[in-house]
Design an enzyme around this catalytic site. Structure first.
Site, mmCIF file in Angstrom:
data_model
loop_
_atom_site.group_PDB
_atom_site.id
_atom_site.type_symbol
_atom_site.label_atom_id
_atom_site.label_comp_id
_atom_site.label_asym_id
_atom_site.label_seq_id
_atom_site.Cartn_x
_atom_site.Cartn_y
_atom_site.Cartn_z
ATOM 1 N N ASP A 100 -1.576 1.264 -1.895
ATOM 2 C CA ASP A 100 -0.556 0.359 -1.348
ATOM 3 C C ASP A 100 0.284 0.997 -0.250
ATOM 4 O O ASP A 100 1.456 0.666 -0.072
ATOM 5 C CB ASP A 100 0.371 -0.175 -2.469
ATOM 6 N N LYS A 127 -2.401 0.198 4.126
ATOM 7 C CA LYS A 127 -3.698 0.379 4.808
ATOM 8 C C LYS A 127 -4.152 -0.904 5.495
ATOM 9 O O LYS A 127 -4.676 -0.866 6.600
ATOM 10 C CB LYS A 127 -4.775 0.805 3.783
ATOM 11 N N GLY A 178 -5.704 -4.672 -2.948
ATOM 12 C CA GLY A 178 -4.959 -5.802 -2.394
ATOM 13 C C GLY A 178 -4.350 -5.343 -1.095
ATOM 14 O O GLY A 178 -3.393 -4.576 -1.100
ATOM 15 N N HIS A 179 -4.949 -5.743 0.012
ATOM 16 C CA HIS A 179 -4.495 -5.285 1.328
ATOM 17 C C HIS A 179 -3.813 -6.452 2.040
ATOM 18 O O HIS A 179 -4.452 -7.443 2.378
ATOM 19 C CB HIS A 179 -5.676 -4.752 2.141
ATOM 20 N N GLN A 181 -7.523 1.753 -2.571
ATOM 21 C CA GLN A 181 -6.766 2.627 -3.468
ATOM 22 C C GLN A 181 -6.177 3.788 -2.653
ATOM 23 O O GLN A 181 -5.895 3.622 -1.481
ATOM 24 C CB GLN A 181 -7.625 3.135 -4.638
HETATM 25 P P1 GDP Z 1 -2.441 -1.584 1.054
HETATM 26 O O1 GDP Z 1 -3.030 -1.876 -0.275
HETATM 27 O O2 GDP Z 1 -2.431 -0.125 1.377
HETATM 28 O O3 GDP Z 1 -3.061 -2.394 2.155
HETATM 29 O O4 GDP Z 1 -0.915 -2.025 0.978
HETATM 30 P P2 GDP Z 1 -0.345 -3.371 0.309
HETATM 31 O O5 GDP Z 1 -0.677 -4.498 1.187
HETATM 32 O O6 GDP Z 1 -0.737 -3.449 -1.114
HETATM 33 O O7 GDP Z 1 1.200 -3.054 0.309
HETATM 34 C C1 GDP Z 1 1.899 -2.762 1.467
HETATM 35 C C2 GDP Z 1 3.000 -3.826 1.665
HETATM 36 O O8 GDP Z 1 3.924 -3.367 2.627
HETATM 37 C C3 GDP Z 1 2.477 -5.130 2.199
HETATM 38 O O9 GDP Z 1 3.231 -6.182 1.659
HETATM 39 C C4 GDP Z 1 2.696 -5.032 3.703
HETATM 40 O O10 GDP Z 1 2.889 -6.289 4.320
HETATM 41 C C5 GDP Z 1 3.977 -4.253 3.733
HETATM 42 N N1 GDP Z 1 4.133 -3.363 4.907
HETATM 43 C C6 GDP Z 1 3.196 -2.638 5.558
HETATM 44 N N2 GDP Z 1 3.769 -1.866 6.510
HETATM 45 C C7 GDP Z 1 5.104 -2.113 6.445
HETATM 46 C C8 GDP Z 1 6.227 -1.589 7.138
HETATM 47 O O11 GDP Z 1 6.144 -0.723 7.985
HETATM 48 N N3 GDP Z 1 7.471 -2.076 6.771
HETATM 49 C C9 GDP Z 1 7.622 -3.022 5.805
HETATM 50 N N4 GDP Z 1 8.857 -3.414 5.527
HETATM 51 N N5 GDP Z 1 6.572 -3.533 5.127
HETATM 52 C C10 GDP Z 1 5.333 -3.073 5.435
HETATM 53 P P1 IMO Z 2 -5.003 -0.786 -2.826
HETATM 54 O O1 IMO Z 2 -6.332 -0.728 -2.139
HETATM 55 C C1 IMO Z 2 -2.519 0.613 -6.114
HETATM 56 C C2 IMO Z 2 -4.537 1.493 -9.875
HETATM 57 C C3 IMO Z 2 -4.221 0.616 -11.062
HETATM 58 C C4 IMO Z 2 -4.394 1.617 -12.191
HETATM 59 C C5 IMO Z 2 -5.575 2.461 -11.706
HETATM 60 C C6 IMO Z 2 -6.931 2.049 -12.270
HETATM 61 O O2 IMO Z 2 -4.312 -2.088 -2.708
HETATM 62 O O3 IMO Z 2 -4.158 0.373 -2.438
HETATM 63 P P2 IMO Z 2 -8.539 0.007 -11.790
HETATM 64 O O4 IMO Z 2 -8.311 -1.460 -11.932
HETATM 65 O O5 IMO Z 2 -8.910 0.430 -10.421
HETATM 66 O O6 IMO Z 2 -9.478 0.545 -12.826
HETATM 67 O O7 IMO Z 2 -7.107 0.656 -12.130
HETATM 68 O O8 IMO Z 2 -5.608 2.327 -10.293
HETATM 69 N N1 IMO Z 2 -4.991 0.776 -8.670
HETATM 70 C C7 IMO Z 2 -4.246 0.598 -7.584
HETATM 71 N N2 IMO Z 2 -2.964 0.917 -7.341
HETATM 72 N N3 IMO Z 2 -3.254 0.038 -5.154
HETATM 73 C C8 IMO Z 2 -4.556 -0.246 -5.364
HETATM 74 O O9 IMO Z 2 -5.381 -0.686 -4.390
HETATM 75 C C9 IMO Z 2 -5.103 -0.011 -6.635
HETATM 76 N N4 IMO Z 2 -6.305 -0.212 -7.202
HETATM 77 C C10 IMO Z 2 -6.244 0.293 -8.428
HETATM 78 O O10 IMO Z 2 -2.921 0.107 -11.006
HETATM 79 O O11 IMO Z 2 -3.281 2.455 -12.260
HETATM 80 MG MG MG Z 3 -2.521 -2.776 -2.048
#
Ligand code: GDP
Ligand code: IMO
Ligand code: MG
Length: 434
Positions: free
Chosen positions: A13, A16, A40-41, A224
């Site tokens: 998270d 990416k 979840g991106h 991840q």
């Molecule tokens: P990922 O799994 O690495 O793609 O990240 P996620 O989407 O799960 O979580 C990142 C969250 O931060 C998302 O809701 C993005 O919209 C938000 N985000 C990304 N970059 C920034 C930033 O620079 N500032 C803020 N405030 N939010 C951001």
């Molecule tokens: P993105 O790509 C954050 C975590 C779960 C749990 C562990 C194992 O959005 O960064 P799993 O279901 O993969 O067997 O769970 O990994 N986990 C993540 N945490 N971002 C993710 O993906 C994750 N995918 C799995 O919360 O701790």
């Molecule tokens: Mg994510």
């Protein structure tokens, strides 16, 4: 040759999705190499929000190819829902998406097995996303998994599926798990999925290698984060695949000799979802403050993310195992209001300084983080797109992260949208992208 891996340097998270979507403008193909719909991106394009789980974030750029590599586990039902939702938003998915014939297929029984292991007294509960990811990878390494190519051969698939489900049912019975799965109906459903997936299936390793030979550029999108990597993460509180840079090669069939660089994505602080050790976790009200400002709730499960301070020893570790050329620091704006910002600069344990990441959870839990306080900038960085416009204390903070991690900060994100980004002139990252 410009083939770049972009991956999470922490526990996932890191942002990416936003970064891959932004950088994909400069690449011909974007490929995922591991994981499944546990990812979840999140990407914002104007008012529209997209959450990509299985499909590479490059899909949002018209005309770019998106590849689901052999290293993934695919829940066809999740893939179909994702395709339908994107197509309903006007994205032409089917023309641009390619699915590896060697990726593994995830079944509802995998989720059932996960429920069993997560809920069993005496078993460590990992706090997974409950998507069945671990059990599907278990079948892969156990050499009894069903691959996409197998799914497409109906008769052989039926025999394979029936024998696999017989095993699952026997295990469920042994452990007294209630089975509300209709195995026959599920098999029919998968036959239907096979027909929908068939036109997108190919040998994606061949596709990628041919494209590279023709001079096209490929971005590898990690899911991840490095500390969730099955080998290098905080085992057993990890996911079941190689999220680190090496996974990009095994998970796509593109050789290390074809890779021109590796970019790590990190938050300006750090978060983690699920269980497991977390040395710099802010357990006080400050953690809550980060969560609220950063909207730190899981994109897949909605769970509140655990929040903490930037962990430089952890980043030195993930920089080493991934060979980062450059770092993208996201969510700088979330720290705008803090008077002081602690940064963990060293780990201590039993009165001595640690210069390695301990291998066991018990040891990581004993880590005493050594913090340095950085002065906060207490002004708005949200949306700033030019490095010179950042407050000087924010620049000092970024310079401190560079000094502590030994990796340049080539890009800074100051908001969720594409334009809310700074790419630093003259950085290695700029050279990798343009
Ligand atoms: P990922 O799994 O690495 O793609 O990240 P996620 O989407 O799960 O979580 C990142 C969250 O931060 C998302 O809701 C993005 O919209 C938000 N985000 C990304 N970059 C920034 C930033 O620079 N500032 C803020 N405030 N939010 C951001
Ligand atoms: P993105 O790509 C954050 C975590 C779960 C749990 C562990 C194992 O959005 O960064 P799993 O279901 O993969 O067997 O769970 O990994 N986990 C993540 N945490 N971002 C993710 O993906 C994750 N995918 C799995 O919360 O701790
Ligand atoms: Mg994510």
């Amino acid at each position: 040759m410009r083939n770049v891996i972009i991956l999470g340097s922490q526990w996932g998270d890191e942002g990416k999705g936003k970064i891959v979507d932004l950088f994909s403008e400069n690449f011909d193909i974007v490929t995922r190499y591991q994981g499944g719909n546990n990812a979840g991106h999140t990407i914002f394009i104007g008012e529209k929000k997209f959450v990509l789980k299985l499909i590479p974030s490059g899909i949002l750029r018209p005309g770019k190819k998106a590849v689901i590599g052999n290293g993934l586990v695919i829940d066809p039902s999740a893939l179909m829902s994702e395709i339908d939702a994107l197509e309903a938003s006007g994205i032409d998915v089917r023309a641009n998406l390619f699915v590896s014939n060697r990726a593994h297929v995830l079944f509802p029984a995998h989720r059932m097995m996960e429920k069993m292991s997560e809920g069993r007294v005496g078993r460590i509960s990992i706090g997974t996303t409950s998507r069945g990811i671990g059990p599907c990878y278990e079948d892969k390494t156990g050499r009894r998994g069903v691959r996409v190519a197998d799914l497409l051969e109906r008769d052989a698939f039926h025999a394979h599926y029936d024998s696999l489900m017989e095993e699952k049912a026997a295990i469920a019975k042994l452990f007294c798990i209630s089975q509300d799965l209709d195995y026959g109906a599920i098999r029919d459903e998968y036959d239907a999925f096979a027909e929908r997936i068939r036109p997108m299936v190919c040998d994606t390793a061949l596709l990628l290698n041919r494209a590279i030979l023709e001079g096209q550029s490929v971005m590898f999108e990690g899911a991840q984060g490095s500390m969730l990597d099955i080998d290098h993460g905080t085992y057993p509180f990890v996911t079941s695949s190689n999220a680190t840079a090496g996974g990009a090669c095994t998970g796509t069939g593109v050789a290390p000799t074809r890779i021109s660089g590796v970019i790590g994505v990190s938050k300006a602080y750090i978060t983690r979802v699920g269980g497991g050790p977390f040395p710099t976790e802010a357990l006080d009200g400050v953690g809550e403050q980060i969560r609220t400002r950063g909207n730190e709730f899981g994109a897949v499960t909605g769970r509140p993310r655990r929040c903490g301070w930037f962990d430089a020893p952890l980043m030195r570790y993930t920089a080493a195992i991934n060979g980062f050329d450059s770092l993208v620091v996201t969510k700088l704006d979330v720290l705008d209001e803090f008077e002081q910002i602690p940064v963990c600069v060293d780990y201590r344990m039993d009165g001595r300084e640690l210069d390695e990441m301990p291998p066991t959870v018990a040891e990581i839990e004993k880590i005493e983080p050594v913090f340095e306080q950085m002065p906060g900038w207490r002004s708005k960085t949200f949306g700033i797109d030019c490095f010179d416009d950042l407050p000087s204390k924010a620049k000092d903070y970024l310079a401190f992260l560079e000094q502590q991690t030994g990796v340049e900060v080539g890009c800074v994100s100051t908001g969720p949208e594409r334009m809310q980004t700074i790419i630093r002139k003259g950085s290695r990252l700029e050279k990798l992208l343009f």
